[in-house]
Enzyme design. Structure first.
Site, PDB file in Angstrom:
ATOM      1  N   LYS A 123       0.843  -1.200   0.000  1.00  0.00           N
ATOM      2  CA  LYS A 123       0.000   0.000   0.000  1.00  0.00           C
ATOM      3  C   LYS A 123       0.873   1.243   0.000  1.00  0.00           C
ATOM      4  CE  LYS A 123      -3.350   2.763   2.568  1.00  0.00           C
ATOM      5  NZ  LYS A 123      -4.192   2.935   3.763  1.00  0.00           N
ATOM      6  N   GLU A 164      -9.513  12.795  11.553  1.00  0.00           N
ATOM      7  CA  GLU A 164      -8.821  11.602  12.064  1.00  0.00           C
ATOM      8  C   GLU A 164      -8.012  11.880  13.325  1.00  0.00           C
ATOM      9  OE1 GLU A 164      -6.055   7.871  10.543  1.00  0.00           O
ATOM     10  OE2 GLU A 164      -6.612   9.465   9.146  1.00  0.00           O
TER      11      GLU A 164
END
Length: 275
Positions: A29, A79
């Site tokens: 990723k 977040e």
């Protein structure tokens, strides 16, 4: 006046190259970002912009901090990297996203589809595993839910997991925990060193404070640190917006370009720009 460095086409090619390398087995990723530069004919009204950001996402973390001579980093991050208050720590990693819709039925459909998306669930699991691994050495107990839930902002749906723990050492501070976590795969990738190198090769700009962390800490070690996303850097009459997307083997250039475009909307709507 809006300028997109890099252009959506160049960004799409970077995503395609990252996917090619992942299929070759180089890494699993990487988070690739792009920018928009907005130039105004008038001086920027930063207090008014900050108020609009806070009103649009009242459950988020709205911030403005100096980032250099004459520059201010401001944003509305959804977040939480980590907080510590007494004997309780909380981390709330987000990964896996889809744009909101103004049509209620379509908005609900998109949220439900995100909860079942194999690509997004995999992307999210990678981040949660990294958070668990980073926090475990500091914790006496650590509760990590097995499946994510949803959180929403004004423009996006996100997969979310709330991790709760009890520090093994009461002296460990929120800042120490934040430094142990940063950078998570939600803003860098995995393996971290490889992903960071790929970002340096494929992103034609310096992130600066974007995807860093901003927050507070006190003398007792309590504090709260959030990830600097959904943010922009202001300098005189210019705003430089940042947005990134998690790229995995199942990603497509079109989908990741669309996701970053949707994330830009947090700021574009706050300044009254239609794009």
């Amino acid at each position: 006046d809006i300028r997109p460095p890099p252009s959506p086409e160049i960004y799409g090619r970077a995503v395609a190259e990252a996917v090619r390398r992942m299929k070759r087995g180089d890494f699993s990723k990487v988070v690739l970002a792009r920018t928009l530069e907005l130039r105004s004919s008038r001086d920027l009204d930063l207090p008014a912009l900050l108020q609009r950001l806070a009103r649009r996402d009242p459950s988020g973390y709205t911030f403005a901090v100096p980032s250099g001579p004459g520059r201010t980093l401001l944003g509305a991050s959804p977040e939480l990297l980590v907080s510590r208050r007494g004997g309780r720590l909380v981390a709330n990693p987000l990964a896996g996203s889809t744009p909101r819709s103004a049509d209620l039925a379509e908005d609900v459909r998109r949220a439900a589809a995100l909860l079942e998306s194999a690509k997004d669930l995999h992307e999210h699991a990678v981040v949660v595993d990294a958070v668990r691994e980073a926090l475990a050495p500091y914790c006496r107990t650590l509760d990590v839910p097995t499946r994510p839930t949803l959180v929403r902002t004004a423009t996006m749906w996100h997969l979310s997991t709330t991790v709760v723990g009890e520090p093994a050492d009461p002296a460990v501070s929120a800042l120490e925990l934040a430094c142990a976590l940063h950078p998570t795969p939600a803003v860098c990738g995995t393996p971290t060193d490889t992903a960071r190198r790929v970002i340096g090769e494929l992103e034609p700009f310096d992130r600066g404070a974007y995807t860093g962390m901003v927050g507070w800490g006190d003398a007792s070690g309590d504090g709260e640190w959030v990830v600097t996303i959904r943010c922009a850097e202001a300098e005189e009459r210019t705003l430089r917006l940042f947005a990134g997307a998690g790229v995995v083997e199942q990603s497509s250039p079109e989908a990741e370009t669309a996701e970053t475009g949707a994330k830009f909307q947090t700021f574009l709507q706050a300044v009254g720009v239609d794009q």
